[in-house]
Design a protein around this motif. Sequence first.
Motif, PDB file in Angstrom:
ATOM      1  N   GLY A  85       0.782  -1.219   0.000  1.00 21.88           N
ATOM      2  CA  GLY A  85       0.000   0.000   0.000  1.00 21.88           C
ATOM      3  C   GLY A  85       0.813   1.268   0.000  1.00 21.88           C
ATOM      4  O   GLY A  85       0.270   2.348   0.291  1.00 21.88           O
ATOM      5  N   ASN A  86       2.095   1.178  -0.344  1.00 23.22           N
ATOM      6  CA  ASN A  86       2.953   2.349  -0.394  1.00 23.22           C
ATOM      7  C   ASN A  86       2.973   2.943  -1.804  1.00 23.22           C
ATOM      8  O   ASN A  86       2.863   2.223  -2.796  1.00 23.22           O
ATOM      9  CB  ASN A  86       4.390   1.984  -0.009  1.00 23.22           C
ATOM     10  N   THR A  87       3.128   4.256  -1.882  1.00 30.51           N
ATOM     11  CA  THR A  87       3.272   4.917  -3.171  1.00 30.51           C
ATOM     12  C   THR A  87       4.689   4.704  -3.696  1.00 30.51           C
ATOM     13  O   THR A  87       5.665   5.051  -3.033  1.00 30.51           O
ATOM     14  CB  THR A  87       2.992   6.421  -3.049  1.00 30.51           C
ATOM     15  N   VAL A  88       4.781   4.133  -4.911  1.00 32.35           N
ATOM     16  CA  VAL A  88       6.076   3.864  -5.529  1.00 32.35           C
ATOM     17  C   VAL A  88       6.029   4.285  -6.989  1.00 32.35           C
ATOM     18  O   VAL A  88       4.961   4.491  -7.562  1.00 32.35           O
ATOM     19  CB  VAL A  88       6.455   2.361  -5.437  1.00 32.35           C
ATOM     20  N   SER A  89       7.190   4.384  -7.597  1.00 31.36           N
ATOM     21  CA  SER A  89       7.273   4.722  -9.013  1.00 31.36           C
ATOM     22  C   SER A  89       6.693   3.596  -9.856  1.00 31.36           C
ATOM     23  O   SER A  89       6.899   2.413  -9.575  1.00 31.36           O
ATOM     24  CB  SER A  89       8.731   4.963  -9.410  1.00 31.36           C
ATOM     25  N   ARG A  90       5.944   3.956 -10.891  1.00 30.20           N
ATOM     26  CA  ARG A  90       5.433   2.945 -11.814  1.00 30.20           C
ATOM     27  C   ARG A  90       6.602   2.254 -12.509  1.00 30.20           C
ATOM     28  O   ARG A  90       7.625   2.878 -12.820  1.00 30.20           O
ATOM     29  CB  ARG A  90       4.517   3.593 -12.849  1.00 30.20           C
ATOM     30  N   GLU A  91       6.474   0.967 -12.761  1.00 33.67           N
ATOM     31  CA  GLU A  91       7.534   0.208 -13.416  1.00 33.67           C
ATOM     32  C   GLU A  91       7.852   0.821 -14.779  1.00 33.67           C
ATOM     33  O   GLU A  91       6.962   1.231 -15.517  1.00 33.67           O
ATOM     34  CB  GLU A  91       7.093  -1.240 -13.589  1.00 33.67           C
ATOM     35  N   ASN A  92       9.136   0.906 -15.087  1.00 39.51           N
ATOM     36  CA  ASN A  92       9.623   1.475 -16.350  1.00 39.51           C
ATOM     37  C   ASN A  92       9.286   2.962 -16.495  1.00 39.51           C
ATOM     38  O   ASN A  92       9.076   3.459 -17.607  1.00 39.51           O
ATOM     39  CB  ASN A  92       9.074   0.700 -17.560  1.00 39.51           C
ATOM     40  N   ASN A  93       9.265   3.673 -15.383  1.00 40.84           N
ATOM     41  CA  ASN A  93       9.114   5.130 -15.395  1.00 40.84           C
ATOM     42  C   ASN A  93      10.428   5.718 -15.889  1.00 40.84           C
ATOM     43  O   ASN A  93      11.416   5.780 -15.148  1.00 40.84           O
ATOM     44  CB  ASN A  93       8.783   5.615 -13.981  1.00 40.84           C
ATOM     45  N   ILE A  94      10.453   6.150 -17.133  1.00 39.87           N
ATOM     46  CA  ILE A  94      11.704   6.515 -17.807  1.00 39.87           C
ATOM     47  C   ILE A  94      12.228   7.860 -17.314  1.00 39.87           C
ATOM     48  O   ILE A  94      11.544   8.878 -17.395  1.00 39.87           O
ATOM     49  CB  ILE A  94      11.488   6.566 -19.330  1.00 39.87           C
ATOM     50  N   GLY A  95      13.464   7.859 -16.812  1.00 42.73           N
ATOM     51  CA  GLY A  95      14.150   9.099 -16.466  1.00 42.73           C
ATOM     52  C   GLY A  95      13.443   9.937 -15.432  1.00 42.73           C
ATOM     53  O   GLY A  95      13.446  11.178 -15.524  1.00 42.73           O
ATOM     54  N   ALA A  96      12.854   9.307 -14.449  1.00 34.31           N
ATOM     55  CA  ALA A  96      12.130  10.073 -13.422  1.00 34.31           C
ATOM     56  C   ALA A  96      13.055  11.086 -12.762  1.00 34.31           C
ATOM     57  O   ALA A  96      14.159  10.748 -12.334  1.00 34.31           O
ATOM     58  CB  ALA A  96      11.574   9.111 -12.383  1.00 34.31           C
ATOM     59  N   GLN A  97      12.607  12.332 -12.663  1.00 30.05           N
ATOM     60  CA  GLN A  97      13.459  13.370 -12.095  1.00 30.05           C
ATOM     61  C   GLN A  97      13.424  13.381 -10.572  1.00 30.05           C
ATOM     62  O   GLN A  97      14.313  13.951  -9.937  1.00 30.05           O
ATOM     63  CB  GLN A  97      13.066  14.733 -12.639  1.00 30.05           C
ATOM     64  N   VAL A  98      12.393  12.735 -10.005  1.00 32.12           N
ATOM     65  CA  VAL A  98      12.301  12.659  -8.551  1.00 32.12           C
ATOM     66  C   VAL A  98      11.468  11.433  -8.212  1.00 32.12           C
ATOM     67  O   VAL A  98      10.612  11.014  -8.999  1.00 32.12           O
ATOM     68  CB  VAL A  98      11.654  13.947  -7.976  1.00 32.12           C
TER      69      VAL A  98
END
Length: 223
Positions: A78-91
């Motif tokens: 239930g934690n907020t995480v980056s979506r898989e294959n989020n390309i070049g996330a700046q934060v």
Amino acid sequence: LSKGITLMLPTADAAIAAQTLADRFGMAKWQFTLTATDANRHILRYARHVTGRAKVVVHDYCYHGTVDETFAVLDDEGNTVSRENNIGAQVDPSVTTIVVPFNDLVAAETAFATGDVAALLIEPAMTNIGIVLPEAGYLEGLRDLCTKYDVILIHDETHTLSEGPGGMTARRNLHPDAIVMGKTIGAGIPAGAFGMSEKLTKRVQESLHLEHIDVGGVGGTLA
């Protein structure tokens, strides 16, 4: 089109188009952009500005274009995480975003109660993982919670406007603080727009000087 589509200043038709949007969707003031992604970015900036808060709440596996804050999902805990294959996330999206499940008012209120939330950005019906419709009372419940916690409620109707001329907002008599439109309003020509309620418009106007807008991250050369 015979006169060209790159126009550096508004034409008289811009006012007509904006009034048509106002009549259909109930938002008082409209700003044109190049895409719905642009519109989402701009209205999120306004929401952060007028509330003085940093975070955005979105639904698990939502779709709002290429807005950085929306490339987030819930993990198994239930934690907020980056979506898989989020390309070049700046934060890390957990810094900017809280993800909640669709049709879960308890989760939404838990997020709002942190006191960190500037805006709730939603599709009135989810369109990224098939069509997921809101349960009875869900959208109205979100409106009540946003009012309670002074969270700016944004309806991204880019896809859901297919429900009718005023989208789900008009057909279901909903009352967001802002609405986002995408390229469908321009028959496929790159165009977008966002509308704001009278109340939100006043909050923006009273907290900004006109000369700050074009250097403050809202708008663009051809928008």
